[in-house]
Design an enzyme around this catalytic site. Structure first.
Site, PDB file in Angstrom:
ATOM      1  N   ARG A  90       0.846  -1.186   0.000  1.00 45.82           N
ATOM      2  CA  ARG A  90       0.000   0.000   0.000  1.00 45.82           C
ATOM      3  C   ARG A  90       0.885   1.240   0.000  1.00 45.82           C
ATOM      4  NH1 ARG A  90      -3.600  -2.458  -1.638  1.00 45.82           N
ATOM      5  NH2 ARG A  90      -5.599  -2.972  -0.692  1.00 45.82           N
TER       6      ARG A  90
ATOM      7  N   HIS B 246      -1.652   0.846  -9.712  1.00 43.93           N
ATOM      8  CA  HIS B 246      -2.322  -0.135  -8.827  1.00 43.93           C
ATOM      9  C   HIS B 246      -2.949  -1.271  -9.661  1.00 43.93           C
ATOM     10  CE1 HIS B 246      -4.328  -0.523  -4.633  1.00 43.93           C
ATOM     11  NE2 HIS B 246      -4.293  -1.708  -5.233  1.00 43.93           N
TER      12      HIS B 246
HETATM   13  P1  NDP Z   1      -2.133 -11.953   3.953  1.00 44.29           P
HETATM   14  O1  NDP Z   1      -3.025 -11.478   5.031  1.00 44.29           O
HETATM   15  O2  NDP Z   1      -2.314 -13.321   3.431  1.00 44.29           O
HETATM   16  O3  NDP Z   1      -0.596 -11.826   4.434  1.00 44.29           O
HETATM   17  C1  NDP Z   1      -0.132 -10.743   5.155  1.00 44.29           C
HETATM   18  C2  NDP Z   1       1.294 -11.028   5.608  1.00 44.29           C
HETATM   19  O4  NDP Z   1       1.814  -9.850   6.239  1.00 44.29           O
HETATM   20  C3  NDP Z   1       1.368 -12.144   6.645  1.00 44.29           C
HETATM   21  O5  NDP Z   1       2.483 -12.965   6.411  1.00 44.29           O
HETATM   22  C4  NDP Z   1       1.541 -11.387   7.964  1.00 44.29           C
HETATM   23  O6  NDP Z   1       2.257 -12.086   8.971  1.00 44.29           O
HETATM   24  C5  NDP Z   1       2.375 -10.206   7.503  1.00 44.29           C
HETATM   25  N1  NDP Z   1       2.256  -9.108   8.468  1.00 44.29           N
HETATM   26  C6  NDP Z   1       1.160  -8.405   8.825  1.00 44.29           C
HETATM   27  N2  NDP Z   1       1.449  -7.520   9.804  1.00 44.29           N
HETATM   28  C7  NDP Z   1       2.772  -7.676  10.067  1.00 44.29           C
HETATM   29  C8  NDP Z   1       3.670  -7.087  10.986  1.00 44.29           C
HETATM   30  N3  NDP Z   1       3.268  -6.133  11.855  1.00 44.29           N
HETATM   31  N4  NDP Z   1       4.946  -7.507  10.987  1.00 44.29           N
HETATM   32  C9  NDP Z   1       5.368  -8.471  10.130  1.00 44.29           C
HETATM   33  N5  NDP Z   1       4.562  -9.087   9.237  1.00 44.29           N
HETATM   34  C10 NDP Z   1       3.284  -8.693   9.212  1.00 44.29           C
HETATM   35  O7  NDP Z   1      -2.237 -10.878   2.778  1.00 44.29           O
HETATM   36  P2  NDP Z   1      -1.981 -11.081   1.205  1.00 44.29           P
HETATM   37  O8  NDP Z   1      -0.688 -11.763   1.022  1.00 44.29           O
HETATM   38  O9  NDP Z   1      -3.179 -11.652   0.571  1.00 44.29           O
HETATM   39  O10 NDP Z   1      -1.907  -9.539   0.745  1.00 44.29           O
HETATM   40  C11 NDP Z   1      -0.971  -8.658   1.321  1.00 44.29           C
HETATM   41  C12 NDP Z   1      -1.284  -7.232   0.921  1.00 44.29           C
HETATM   42  O11 NDP Z   1      -0.945  -7.005  -0.433  1.00 44.29           O
HETATM   43  C13 NDP Z   1      -2.745  -6.789   1.010  1.00 44.29           C
HETATM   44  O12 NDP Z   1      -3.121  -6.472   2.328  1.00 44.29           O
HETATM   45  C14 NDP Z   1      -2.784  -5.591   0.107  1.00 44.29           C
HETATM   46  O13 NDP Z   1      -2.476  -4.423   0.843  1.00 44.29           O
HETATM   47  C15 NDP Z   1      -1.657  -5.857  -0.881  1.00 44.29           C
HETATM   48  N6  NDP Z   1      -2.195  -6.128  -2.223  1.00 44.29           N
HETATM   49  C16 NDP Z   1      -1.923  -5.230  -3.208  1.00 44.29           C
HETATM   50  C17 NDP Z   1      -2.366  -5.455  -4.490  1.00 44.29           C
HETATM   51  C18 NDP Z   1      -2.072  -4.484  -5.567  1.00 44.29           C
HETATM   52  O14 NDP Z   1      -2.749  -4.503  -6.585  1.00 44.29           O
HETATM   53  N7  NDP Z   1      -1.047  -3.685  -5.454  1.00 44.29           N
HETATM   54  C19 NDP Z   1      -3.154  -6.635  -4.836  1.00 44.29           C
HETATM   55  C20 NDP Z   1      -3.357  -7.512  -3.739  1.00 44.29           C
HETATM   56  C21 NDP Z   1      -2.897  -7.253  -2.483  1.00 44.29           C
HETATM   57  P3  NDP Z   1       1.644 -13.416   9.639  1.00 44.29           P
HETATM   58  O15 NDP Z   1       1.660 -14.458   8.544  1.00 44.29           O
HETATM   59  O16 NDP Z   1       2.604 -13.728  10.717  1.00 44.29           O
HETATM   60  O17 NDP Z   1       0.257 -13.075  10.085  1.00 44.29           O
HETATM   61  C1  OXD Z   2      -5.742  -4.790  -3.472  1.00 42.05           C
HETATM   62  C2  OXD Z   2      -6.190  -5.575  -4.618  1.00 42.05           C
HETATM   63  O1  OXD Z   2      -6.053  -5.118  -2.330  1.00 42.05           O
HETATM   64  O2  OXD Z   2      -6.053  -5.085  -5.772  1.00 42.05           O
HETATM   65  O3  OXD Z   2      -5.036  -3.802  -3.706  1.00 42.05           O
HETATM   66  O4  OXD Z   2      -6.657  -6.693  -4.442  1.00 42.05           O
END
Ligand code: NDP
Ligand code: OXD
Length: 313
Positions: free
Chosen positions: A228, A276
């Site tokens: 983000r 994005h």
């Molecule tokens: P998940 O919820 O599956 O994974 C999140 C990961 O982040 C987990 O491994 C979690 O750790 C880790 N995490 C969260 N908080 C912390 C912290 N404080 N310290 C260390 N690690 C942390 O999410 P996704 O993989 O599905 O997606 C991740 C993000 O990607 C989304 O939230 C979104 O913002 C972004 N995204 C962007 C897109 C785009 O188009 N640019 C498209 C899709 C997603 P743990 O496993 O230990 O809980």
């Molecule tokens: C996001 C997506 O969360 O595109 O950014 O899925």
């Protein structure tokens, strides 16, 4: 059961008409409404949300489910009046993971194979050779080892890049040096030639891509931010690029989207900007996920990918 799309839609966005068509084809009797044309508010039981206008969701007295139109949910959780008891689910699919793998792999290869420099050389008609670091010495570090981070790690590993990952809780992923928590953060960073952000934005992770983090990376590291915009302290990236601490950045997400026309990132020689799009999901894939969730509400089957409100993701 009425379903309300509550999203800030760019008037030029070509994605939405196809998405609505797919929803209607998949479920012809779907009572679908698009904000602000929502009819009787008490009939709305499901909301499909992306940056919903603040305060609207709490007025939906018979709401049963909020479905994020993305994988992230920060753009919903910012509403201070969100009712606590309504589950929120997020979009997870093989296609979205595959798209993220494509994007991150492409960006890693652009940096490792020095395509940004070659493009500059091409503009000056120069036939110069640049030394290329071998993949085996080009460590990629991934912030976030969830659905997307772990999938990206597995694919990049098969291309010979050494991999590191950082998460909140401990992980064991074959071929990935896993680190967790803030105590291990700087040790994780110390060898990452490329840093990929695939974290959700939460109070803990906001601003994580900052001067202190950049300084803990090897000199001349690269940044890929697909998490983000709020993860990145934009001024710190510009300073890092000026000093050479950061050699290049590929950014898909921004503090303000669309990125303002006057923003310095647009014209920076070492920044790639995309709007994005790293893992948008096709209209039919996203519609299928949503129709599945609606069917679960209708039949009382358990929901998938429910967000933990306390963790914020
Ligand atoms: P998940 O919820 O599956 O994974 C999140 C990961 O982040 C987990 O491994 C979690 O750790 C880790 N995490 C969260 N908080 C912390 C912290 N404080 N310290 C260390 N690690 C942390 O999410 P996704 O993989 O599905 O997606 C991740 C993000 O990607 C989304 O939230 C979104 O913002 C972004 N995204 C962007 C897109 C785009 O188009 N640019 C498209 C899709 C997603 P743990 O496993 O230990 O809980
Ligand atoms: C996001 C997506 O969360 O595109 O950014 O899925």
């Amino acid at each position: 059961m009425a379903v309300l799309i509550l999203a800030e839609i760019e008037p030029t966005d070509p994605w939405f008409p196809g998405f609505i068509t797919q929803l209607k084809q998949g479920k012809p009797n779907l009572d679908l409404r698009v904000w602000p044309e929502c009819g009787k508010i008490e009939e709305i039981e499901i909301v499909l949300a992306w940056l919903p206008p603040l305060g609207v969701i709490q007025r939906l007295a018979n709401l049963k489910l909020i479905i994020s139109l993305g994988a992230g949910v920060d753009q919903i959780l910012i509403d201070p009046d969100l009712p606590d008891h309504i589950p929120i689910i997020r979009l997870v699919s093989e296609q979205k993971s595959r798209q993220m793998v494509e994007y991150v792999t492409l960006a890693v290869l652009l940096f490792q194979r020095r395509f940004i420099e070659y493009q500059a050389l091409q503009r000056s008609r120069r036939w110069d050779y640049l030394p290329v670091p071998d993949a085996s010495s080009f460590t990629v570090g991934i912030l976030g080892l969830g659905v997307l981070g772990s999938t990206v790690a597995k694919k990049l590993g098969s291309m010979g890049f050494p991999l590191r990952g950082w998460s909140r809780t401990p992980k064991a992923i074959v071929g990935v040096d896993c680190f967790h928590g803030w105590e291990q953060f700087k040790r994780f960073l110390s060898k990452c030639r490329v840093l990929v952000c695939l974290l959700p934005v939460t109070p803990e992770t906001e601003g994580i891509l900052c001067h202190e983090t950049f300084s803990a990376l090897p000199l001349g590291a690269y940044l890929i931010n697909v998490g983000r915009g709020k993860h990145l302290v934009e001024a710190d990236l510009l300073t890092g690029l000026d000093s050479g601490q950061i050699a290049g950045a590929c950014l898909d997400v921004f503090e303000t989207e669309p990125l303002p026309k006057s923003h310095p990132f647009w014209s920076h020689a070492h920044i790639i900007v995309t709007p994005h799009i790293s893992a948008v999901g096709s209209p039919d894939d996203v519609a299928d996920l949503i129709l599945d969730a609606i069917a679960r509400v209708e039949t009382g089957k358990p929901l998938e990918y429910v967000v933990d409100r306390n963790r914020g993701y």
